[in-house]
Each structure stands twice: as C-alpha cells, then as structure tokens.
Design a protein around this motif. Sequence first.
Motif, PDB file in Angstrom:
ATOM      1  N   VAL A  91      -6.136  36.583  44.603  1.00 15.87           N
ATOM      2  CA  VAL A  91      -6.896  37.397  43.647  1.00 15.87           C
ATOM      3  C   VAL A  91      -7.057  36.599  42.359  1.00 15.87           C
ATOM      4  CG1 VAL A  91      -6.957  39.600  42.397  1.00 15.87           C
ATOM      5  CG2 VAL A  91      -5.859  39.480  44.643  1.00 15.87           C
ATOM      6  N   GLU A  92      -8.304  36.410  41.936  1.00 15.65           N
ATOM      7  CA  GLU A  92      -8.549  35.668  40.684  1.00 15.65           C
ATOM      8  C   GLU A  92      -8.409  36.589  39.485  1.00 15.65           C
ATOM      9  OE1 GLU A  92     -11.498  32.097  42.192  1.00 15.65           O
ATOM     10  OE2 GLU A  92     -12.212  33.489  40.674  1.00 15.65           O
ATOM     11  N   ILE A  93      -7.631  36.113  38.512  1.00 14.76           N
ATOM     12  CA  ILE A  93      -7.407  36.876  37.278  1.00 14.76           C
ATOM     13  C   ILE A  93      -7.977  36.059  36.117  1.00 14.76           C
ATOM     14  CG2 ILE A  93      -5.666  37.868  35.734  1.00 14.76           C
ATOM     15  CD1 ILE A  93      -5.708  39.350  38.367  1.00 14.76           C
ATOM     16  N   SER A 125      -3.905  26.029  37.466  1.00 18.95           N
ATOM     17  CA  SER A 125      -4.170  25.255  38.680  1.00 18.95           C
ATOM     18  C   SER A 125      -3.419  25.788  39.900  1.00 18.95           C
ATOM     19  CB  SER A 125      -3.814  23.773  38.464  1.00 18.95           C
ATOM     20  OG  SER A 125      -2.416  23.669  38.275  1.00 18.95           O
ATOM     21  N   GLY A 126      -2.375  26.575  39.640  1.00 18.69           N
ATOM     22  CA  GLY A 126      -1.560  27.032  40.773  1.00 18.69           C
ATOM     23  C   GLY A 126      -2.041  28.340  41.374  1.00 18.69           C
ATOM     24  N   GLU A 127      -1.632  28.563  42.620  1.00 18.49           N
ATOM     25  CA  GLU A 127      -1.779  29.887  43.211  1.00 18.49           C
ATOM     26  C   GLU A 127      -0.371  30.473  43.277  1.00 18.49           C
ATOM     27  OE1 GLU A 127      -5.663  29.327  46.116  1.00 18.49           O
ATOM     28  OE2 GLU A 127      -3.690  28.880  46.921  1.00 18.49           O
ATOM     29  N   TYR A 128      -0.181  31.617  42.626  1.00 16.77           N
ATOM     30  CA  TYR A 128       1.168  32.178  42.483  1.00 16.77           C
ATOM     31  C   TYR A 128       1.405  33.277  43.506  1.00 16.77           C
ATOM     32  CZ  TYR A 128       0.894  29.707  38.058  1.00 16.77           C
ATOM     33  OH  TYR A 128       0.748  28.742  37.107  1.00 16.77           O
ATOM     34  N   GLY A 208       2.842  39.850  48.535  1.00 16.26           N
ATOM     35  CA  GLY A 208       2.369  38.985  49.610  1.00 16.26           C
ATOM     36  C   GLY A 208       1.038  38.325  49.288  1.00 16.26           C
ATOM     37  N   GLN A 209       0.287  38.893  48.321  1.00 20.35           N
ATOM     38  CA  GLN A 209      -0.954  38.247  47.869  1.00 20.35           C
ATOM     39  C   GLN A 209      -0.617  37.120  46.896  1.00 20.35           C
ATOM     40  OE1 GLN A 209      -3.028  41.586  46.068  1.00 20.35           O
ATOM     41  NE2 GLN A 209      -4.257  41.916  47.932  1.00 20.35           N
ATOM     42  N   TYR A 210      -1.642  36.374  46.523  1.00 24.24           N
ATOM     43  CA  TYR A 210      -1.482  35.311  45.527  1.00 24.24           C
ATOM     44  C   TYR A 210      -2.375  35.604  44.323  1.00 24.24           C
ATOM     45  CZ  TYR A 210       0.985  32.474  48.961  1.00 24.24           C
ATOM     46  OH  TYR A 210       1.900  32.004  49.865  1.00 24.24           O
ATOM     47  N   TYR A 238     -10.308  35.791  47.770  1.00 17.23           N
ATOM     48  CA  TYR A 238     -10.619  34.991  48.949  1.00 17.23           C
ATOM     49  C   TYR A 238      -9.349  34.818  49.768  1.00 17.23           C
ATOM     50  CZ  TYR A 238      -8.964  31.375  45.697  1.00 17.23           C
ATOM     51  OH  TYR A 238      -8.231  30.666  44.778  1.00 17.23           O
ATOM     52  N   ALA A 239      -9.542  34.538  51.042  1.00 21.29           N
ATOM     53  CA  ALA A 239      -8.377  34.365  51.909  1.00 21.29           C
ATOM     54  C   ALA A 239      -7.696  33.042  51.589  1.00 21.29           C
ATOM     55  CB  ALA A 239      -8.807  34.392  53.367  1.00 21.29           C
TER      56      ALA A 239
END
Lengths: 243, 365
Positions: A91-93, A125-128, A208-210, A238-239
């Motif tokens: 999920v983009e924040i 830059s990271g996906e958390y 469980g999402q990022y 996006y997946a």
Amino acid sequence: MNEVKYLVSGDCAVCVEFGNEISPEINRKIRAFKLAVENEAIEGIVETVPTYRSLLVVYKPELIRFGELTEKFEALRGKMETIQIPPPMVVEIPVFYGGETGPDLEAVARHNGISPEEVVQIHASGEYLIYMLGFIAGFPYLGGMDPRIATPRLESPRVRIEGGSVGIAGEQTGVYPVASPGGWQLIGRTPVKLYDPDREKPVLLEAGQYIKFCPVDEAEYAAVEQRVKEGAYVPVTYAKEAE
Amino acid sequence: MGIKVVNGGFLTTIQDMGRYGYQETGLAVSGVMDTRSAALANLLVGNDENEAVIEATMVGPMLEFTEDIWIAVTGGNLGAKLDGKPVSRYEAVLVKSGQTLSFSGMAGGSRAYIAFAGGLDIPMVMGSRSTNLKAKIGGLDGRKLGTGDLIGFAAPKTWLPAPEKRKMEPEDFSAKEITLRVLMGPQDDCFTDDGIWTFLESTYTISNEYDRMGCRMQGPVIEHKNGGDIITDGISFGAVQVPSHGNPIVMMADHQTTGGYTKIANVISVDLPKLAQCMPGTRIRFKKVGIEEAQALYCEWRAEVRALSKRFAAQTEPVGELQAAALAAALNEHKHSWSSEGVYRVVVNGEEFVIELSKETARFR
C-alpha cells in the motif's frame, strides 16, 4: 511441518503460536494460516487477531470446543501446501517530508551524519512489512527499517502528535493513525487516514501487507488531502513481488 | 423522546456485548463489564441479551424519563430509586414520563445495569452500540453520559405480557473475599514452580487502579523465570497479566487487543461478572480449573440465557399466534370485499378480536 502450539487463552480463545521471535518468516506463516482459517469458515469462530508470534482465535465454546477446534486446525495445517495464498499487497502512503509537519527530519539527519534528502531517500525506498496492528485502532507495527536512519526517541515526548504523522523511534518507523501524545522523531506527514470510524472500512491497513512511503510535494499533499475529505481517496496498491 | 440525563454520575456509559471483529485492527472490544447482569436486565424486559444498556459505575446517574417505558435494573446494588422510593432490582418496572431514576449509594457491587424495553435509540458503529472511550466511538459520541444529554428510546414498550412474572432473585455482590476460577496459560511456562504456587495459593487485594481496562491486584510477588516481557501477543478478556513487578492485572472489557507482558492464566468467563462487581480492597483467590470444566460452565450459562429468553419472551407467543390467526381470518373475509377498508370481528379459540383493515395496515381494537 513445523511445530505450532495451541495455547489456552481462556475458555473463548486459543492462541496458535508459531514462534517466539519477530521475523518475516513467522509473519508469513501466521498470515497464511489466518487466510486458511477464514477460508475454511469454521462455525463458532468469532474473529482472529494476528500478532508478531501468534494468531489469537476467538470462538464460541457453545458451537465448538477447544479440542474439536484444535483438531480442525491440525487438519488444516496438514493441507496448507495445497491452499493458494495470494501474494501480500503493498500500500503506497504519500508523505510530505520535512517542514512544519516533519520537524525532526534535520535531527534524524544530524544524528546519522547524512543529509535530510538522504534520510527521505532511504526512508522512502523500503517496503515495510506490517507485522501487526495494535496499541490503538489502526496503528501498524512495521518492520524492515534501514538502520542508517535509526534515531532514539525524543528525550521529552510531545503532548500532542497529529494523526498522519510519520516518525522514527529507535530502529522502528511508524505512522500515527490519530492524534496522541508521543516521543517519536517526526519526519513527515501523510494526508491518508489510517483510521476513520465513519469509513466503510475504518482501518486502512492489514497485518501481512507492506507499506511503501512515497514522497509528495505540497500541491500533491493538498490534492490527496482534498480527496480524503471527500471520501474519494483510494490508495495505490500492488501485489508484492516474490522475494 | 426517552431520558434526560440530570447528572451523569461517576462513569455512566452505553454498552452492549461488545464490538467484535475489529481486534485485528487494534480496536478494543469494549462492551459491558458484567455480561451476566446486563444480559439478565435485557431478558427481564423481553429484549435480546445484546441490546444496549446503561452501565453505571459506583456513583449512579440521575435520569429523568420523558416517555413511559418498562425498565429493569440489575447488577451491583447502587441504591436505585424512582422518585426517591427504592426500586426493586432484578424485576421489570414500569416508569412513567416525568419520573426520575436516581441512585443513593453502594450497598454491594459496583456496576448497575439499566435495560429499556425496546432498546435505546443509539446508532450502531462497526456492528455495536458499545462506548469505546479511548477510540471515542459508539454509545453517545464515544463518551460517558453527562448533564443535559438526551437519549431516545428505539421502540419503547409500555406493555409487556405477564409483568408480575418478570422478576428474579436479586444477586448479591457484597462478599469481601471471592475465588476466581482460572485456566492456566498462555504463558504459564514463563513462571517458576514457586511462581505458579504463589499465584494459586496466595490472596491478592484489588488496588485502587481498577478501571474498565484492567484490574490491578496486590499481593505476594509471582516469580518469573526470565522477567515479565514477551514478544507482543494477543489478549483475551480476563487474561491475568503479570509484568516484571510480579503482581497480577486482570484485563477487563476495554483491554488493549495486544500486549507484551506474560499472561499466567485467564479468569473463566462465568467468573468475570463477579470480578466486574468487586471494589478496591476485595480479596481475591485464584483456583485452577481445566478447559473442559470451564467450557461446560460457559455452555451452562448460555443454556440459562436461552431458557430465560424463552421464559420471558414466550409469554407473548400464544397471544401473537392468536392474533396471526385472527388476522388471517379477517384477510380471508376481506378478499370478498370491494372496499380497501373494513372492520372484522373474528373469534379464535373463544377469544374475540376486532380488526380494522385499511390500505396498508391492520389494527387490533
């Protein structure tokens, strides 16, 4: 098949424990098991609560007893390989970094001997991984922050931190869903509401999402804020690509 | 209308059986502290057990009624009075518009429940009418009741079948020492044998730090193997947390969904109402039971609810059946009529019904 423990958590809940550490691997197992349990639609289950180490399953003993439930869980674990688990979503924040709403960006940069721009670049830059939600409604416990921007909490916490504030506390990063007191180093703010009781889905994120933080300028921030107000904002998702 | 809050008392909130389904988002369940008393209050006035009730804590509110309605007061004895005269607890009572319900003081127990026949006109938030004080949702704008608040009735009943039978033996909450049965776990393995022994063989005293989130107790220190911190884990209503200081804290209705302290045991569901009625200073002993026993006791309680629900609602059924039969007969007669309206006199089982039919409605006279 790894061992799991079925721990009695009162007469209306069982704690299904997958391990005793914070790791993406355990989180994946918990997420997969949660989805499998939901998929199975076992009568008597009220809800499930994922945490770092376990899945708490709340149930009604008048519909299913402890022994029967854990037997079903064992059977389910036996066929986990055959159950399709969809890839987690990212999920983009959108975040406006620095300025009045990110008053500690400079301090975080100074503490780590890098520039504020580099802090933003590293942070965005990271996906958390969202390990779990807890503490207050919608608060995500995130993992995976780059230690190059780790900064201790403020020595004296602020009395009020606005909802949407993005901060760093030690090696953790997070977003405040609603206004509250707190000692996090604030580096920016998002107009996206992680928690809104009036929304059809009150809490935006799921364990469980990022999360991916995306830097935006003031104009973009205002545009998103407007759409959030109108109830028309839908976050970009996006997946997640397999690692 | 319904009721006007003249005085909110100490901590008076609107609650039902809780907001389940959102704990995974970090939202606490809330709901009544004493599920038994709240359910009984609702059942006495013919409501569903989950209907929203008013939970009064220690010092009760003063409520002025602006409409007639049947109510029931259960739970702790906070000295309920109607226009200054004592009100029977655990009994359906018809309150008239203009009357005032007040509470004169504690006489055993700390939480009273007031149920209203037909329910309160309170919006559902995420599937529940319970007040969550921390998240500021549910009940009356997510807060406790205060002077000037107005609460409407949803579908107030001024008539209940067999009102004289709507009573039960009032429960007594005046004990100074009680035993709470517990199920060990989920982290009982984090304690030494001595620690477990201390927990089960000592007497603890409820401290002043007792609110809707948790009940802190003081007594002999329960020994951990390696301290009281764990990696954060889910929490159940009634979980007995023992942080590193070694004294127990029982998690109550507003407890956080997750926490990072060891939980030695869990108070069983049927004993939680007893704890919910305790005051600071009450002495507590813990007694270990097994999961089969605890769940059997829980199921007994569910059976009791079903039986009471049937007992207090069943009395309406024969009347309802007769009415339905009368209506069917009237409608059958009406088929032969050209008019859209008509008055019919029907005799069912020796009882005479007069039914007025109009375009959309049928009314019994």
